[in-house]
Scaffold this motif. Structure first.
Motif, PDB file in Angstrom:
ATOM      1  N   PRO A  24       2.752   5.599  -9.347  1.00 15.84           N
ATOM      2  CA  PRO A  24       1.887   6.526 -10.074  1.00 15.84           C
ATOM      3  C   PRO A  24       2.572   7.029 -11.337  1.00 15.84           C
ATOM      4  O   PRO A  24       3.785   7.235 -11.360  1.00 15.84           O
ATOM      5  CB  PRO A  24       1.668   7.658  -9.069  1.00 15.84           C
ATOM      6  CG  PRO A  24       1.828   7.002  -7.732  1.00 15.84           C
ATOM      7  CD  PRO A  24       2.925   5.986  -7.945  1.00 15.84           C
ATOM      8  N   ASP A  25       1.790   7.235 -12.380  1.00 13.48           N
ATOM      9  CA  ASP A  25       2.315   7.664 -13.677  1.00 13.48           C
ATOM     10  C   ASP A  25       2.905   9.062 -13.566  1.00 13.48           C
ATOM     11  O   ASP A  25       2.240   9.998 -13.130  1.00 13.48           O
ATOM     12  CB  ASP A  25       1.188   7.650 -14.711  1.00 13.48           C
ATOM     13  CG  ASP A  25       1.655   8.009 -16.100  1.00 13.48           C
ATOM     14  OD1 ASP A  25       2.868   7.901 -16.382  1.00 13.48           O
ATOM     15  OD2 ASP A  25       0.810   8.406 -16.927  1.00 13.48           O
ATOM     16  N   ILE A  26       4.171   9.203 -13.965  1.00  9.76           N
ATOM     17  CA  ILE A  26       4.804  10.522 -13.971  1.00  9.76           C
ATOM     18  C   ILE A  26       5.217  10.923 -15.386  1.00  9.76           C
ATOM     19  O   ILE A  26       5.990  11.853 -15.585  1.00  9.76           O
ATOM     20  CB  ILE A  26       6.009  10.580 -13.002  1.00  9.76           C
ATOM     21  CG1 ILE A  26       7.072   9.542 -13.373  1.00  9.76           C
ATOM     22  CG2 ILE A  26       5.563  10.415 -11.563  1.00  9.76           C
ATOM     23  CD1 ILE A  26       8.383   9.695 -12.619  1.00  9.76           C
ATOM     24  N   LEU A  61       0.408   0.683  -8.472  1.00  8.32           N
ATOM     25  CA  LEU A  61      -0.180  -0.626  -8.756  1.00  8.32           C
ATOM     26  C   LEU A  61      -0.250  -1.426  -7.462  1.00  8.32           C
ATOM     27  O   LEU A  61       0.735  -1.490  -6.707  1.00  8.32           O
ATOM     28  CB  LEU A  61       0.709  -1.369  -9.766  1.00  8.32           C
ATOM     29  CG  LEU A  61       0.238  -2.732 -10.243  1.00  8.32           C
ATOM     30  CD1 LEU A  61      -1.011  -2.593 -11.117  1.00  8.32           C
ATOM     31  CD2 LEU A  61       1.345  -3.423 -11.016  1.00  8.32           C
ATOM     32  N   PRO A  62      -1.393  -2.030  -7.136  1.00  9.30           N
ATOM     33  CA  PRO A  62      -1.514  -2.785  -5.882  1.00  9.30           C
ATOM     34  C   PRO A  62      -0.811  -4.137  -5.974  1.00  9.30           C
ATOM     35  O   PRO A  62      -1.401  -5.131  -6.379  1.00  9.30           O
ATOM     36  CB  PRO A  62      -3.028  -2.934  -5.706  1.00  9.30           C
ATOM     37  CG  PRO A  62      -3.560  -2.943  -7.102  1.00  9.30           C
ATOM     38  CD  PRO A  62      -2.662  -2.018  -7.891  1.00  9.30           C
ATOM     39  N   LEU A  63       0.448  -4.162  -5.619  1.00  7.78           N
ATOM     40  CA  LEU A  63       1.217  -5.406  -5.686  1.00  7.78           C
ATOM     41  C   LEU A  63       0.813  -6.346  -4.567  1.00  7.78           C
ATOM     42  O   LEU A  63       0.775  -5.964  -3.395  1.00  7.78           O
ATOM     43  CB  LEU A  63       2.712  -5.113  -5.552  1.00  7.78           C
ATOM     44  CG  LEU A  63       3.349  -4.308  -6.678  1.00  7.78           C
ATOM     45  CD1 LEU A  63       4.816  -4.037  -6.349  1.00  7.78           C
ATOM     46  CD2 LEU A  63       3.215  -5.012  -8.016  1.00  7.78           C
ATOM     47  N   ALA A  64       0.526  -7.574  -4.933  1.00 11.41           N
ATOM     48  CA  ALA A  64       0.274  -8.618  -3.933  1.00 11.41           C
ATOM     49  C   ALA A  64       1.577  -9.378  -3.754  1.00 11.41           C
ATOM     50  O   ALA A  64       2.253  -9.726  -4.729  1.00 11.41           O
ATOM     51  CB  ALA A  64      -0.837  -9.551  -4.412  1.00 11.41           C
ATOM     52  N   ALA A 124      -6.034  -8.506  -7.762  1.00 12.63           N
ATOM     53  CA  ALA A 124      -6.256  -7.288  -6.972  1.00 12.63           C
ATOM     54  C   ALA A 124      -6.670  -6.114  -7.865  1.00 12.63           C
ATOM     55  O   ALA A 124      -7.538  -5.320  -7.498  1.00 12.63           O
ATOM     56  CB  ALA A 124      -5.006  -6.935  -6.168  1.00 12.63           C
ATOM     57  N   VAL A 125      -6.063  -6.005  -9.042  1.00 15.37           N
ATOM     58  CA  VAL A 125      -6.420  -4.936  -9.975  1.00 15.37           C
ATOM     59  C   VAL A 125      -7.860  -5.127 -10.453  1.00 15.37           C
ATOM     60  O   VAL A 125      -8.657  -4.180 -10.464  1.00 15.37           O
ATOM     61  CB  VAL A 125      -5.433  -4.872 -11.163  1.00 15.37           C
ATOM     62  CG1 VAL A 125      -5.926  -3.915 -12.246  1.00 15.37           C
ATOM     63  CG2 VAL A 125      -4.044  -4.471 -10.676  1.00 15.37           C
ATOM     64  N   LEU A 126      -8.203  -6.351 -10.830  1.00 14.00           N
ATOM     65  CA  LEU A 126      -9.574  -6.627 -11.271  1.00 14.00           C
ATOM     66  C   LEU A 126     -10.580  -6.345 -10.160  1.00 14.00           C
ATOM     67  O   LEU A 126     -11.637  -5.752 -10.402  1.00 14.00           O
ATOM     68  CB  LEU A 126      -9.719  -8.087 -11.714  1.00 14.00           C
ATOM     69  CG  LEU A 126      -9.039  -8.487 -13.008  1.00 14.00           C
ATOM     70  CD1 LEU A 126      -9.230  -9.979 -13.264  1.00 14.00           C
ATOM     71  CD2 LEU A 126      -9.560  -7.667 -14.179  1.00 14.00           C
ATOM     72  N   ALA A 127     -10.252  -6.760  -8.941  1.00 16.50           N
ATOM     73  CA  ALA A 127     -11.163  -6.562  -7.814  1.00 16.50           C
ATOM     74  C   ALA A 127     -11.381  -5.079  -7.543  1.00 16.50           C
ATOM     75  O   ALA A 127     -12.518  -4.659  -7.269  1.00 16.50           O
ATOM     76  CB  ALA A 127     -10.616  -7.258  -6.564  1.00 16.50           C
ATOM     77  N   THR A 132       0.813  -1.211   0.000  1.00 19.02           N
ATOM     78  CA  THR A 132       0.000   0.000   0.000  1.00 19.02           C
ATOM     79  C   THR A 132       0.848   1.263   0.000  1.00 19.02           C
ATOM     80  O   THR A 132       0.327   2.346   0.196  1.00 19.02           O
ATOM     81  CB  THR A 132      -0.932   0.015   1.230  1.00 19.02           C
ATOM     82  OG1 THR A 132      -0.138  -0.093   2.403  1.00 19.02           O
ATOM     83  CG2 THR A 132      -1.944  -1.102   1.180  1.00 19.02           C
ATOM     84  N   THR A 133       2.112   1.161  -0.214  1.00 19.54           N
ATOM     85  CA  THR A 133       3.017   2.304  -0.228  1.00 19.54           C
ATOM     86  C   THR A 133       2.647   3.257  -1.359  1.00 19.54           C
ATOM     87  O   THR A 133       2.283   2.826  -2.435  1.00 19.54           O
ATOM     88  CB  THR A 133       4.462   1.802  -0.450  1.00 19.54           C
ATOM     89  OG1 THR A 133       4.721   0.764   0.477  1.00 19.54           O
ATOM     90  CG2 THR A 133       5.469   2.901  -0.300  1.00 19.54           C
TER      91      THR A 133
END
Length: 188
Positions: free
Chosen positions: A31-33, A180-183, A89-92, A5-6
């Motif tokens: 995040p996109d830069i 991106l929510p990395l699991a 996680a992305v789909l959810a 969650t960073t």
């Protein structure tokens, strides 16, 4: 499995060991830069321990082909990415945002429906990457899987843009663009 969650993530390291070399691709999943998400690639001789350690240390790692390079070189990492769980996680999150939109829109008729991107599993994207035999031997699966994470991160950026464009979807996550929510595998 846990989810990172960073707000800021160092680029992840996608690692494979083809043809006796160690191949490392960095992919920016934050995040996109406005810069390329494919942020570096190295094919190293296994004797080049200092470079291998520097390129992997303190990063989230995607392992290809069951590589044990992290353990062999005693590298401290922030976690091993669970590719399937990250995709899930992305789909959810996309589906949850759509449900929240539907709930909010039920009382209003003028809302613009979100335009969600296609979300493709990194391994599915990897399977479409065209490479010469020589490139495939040098980079193994690191390059194609890095491309898969590049596409997943781009889709996530579009999901975040849709979320942030609708004030009623901003909370509880907040107004900042999320990485991106990395699991991560729980054994790390």
């Amino acid at each position: 499995m846990t989810t990172a969650t960073t707000r800021y993530l160092r680029p992840i390291a996608v690692v494979d060991e083809p043809a006796g070399n160690i191949c490392i691709w960095h992919v920016d999943v934050g995040p996109d830069i406005g810069l390329s998400r494919l942020s570096g690639a190295w094919v190293l001789d296994p004797d080049n321990a200092p470079s291998i350690q520097t390129l992997i240390k303190d990063r989230h790692v995607v392992r290809c082909g069951g590589t044990d390079v992290v353990e062999r070189y005693d590298i401290a990492i922030t976690g091993t990415v669970d590719v399937d769980a990250t995709f899930t996680a992305v789909l959810a999150e996309r589906d949850s945002l759509q449900e929240r939109f539907d709930s909010h829109a039920a009382a209003r008729r003028t809302l613009v429906v979100p335009s969600w991107p296609d979300v493709v599993h990194p391994a599915e994207t990897a399977a479409t990457v065209r490479r010469s035999r020589e490139v495939a031997e040098q980079t193994g699966n690191a390059f194609p899987l890095a491309r898969g994470f590049n596409e997943l991160a781009r889709a996530w950026t579009q999901i975040e843009k849709q979320r942030l464009a609708r004030p009623f979807l901003v909370d509880p996550a907040g107004p900042a663009t999320r990485p991106l929510p990395l699991a991560l595998h729980t054994n790390d």
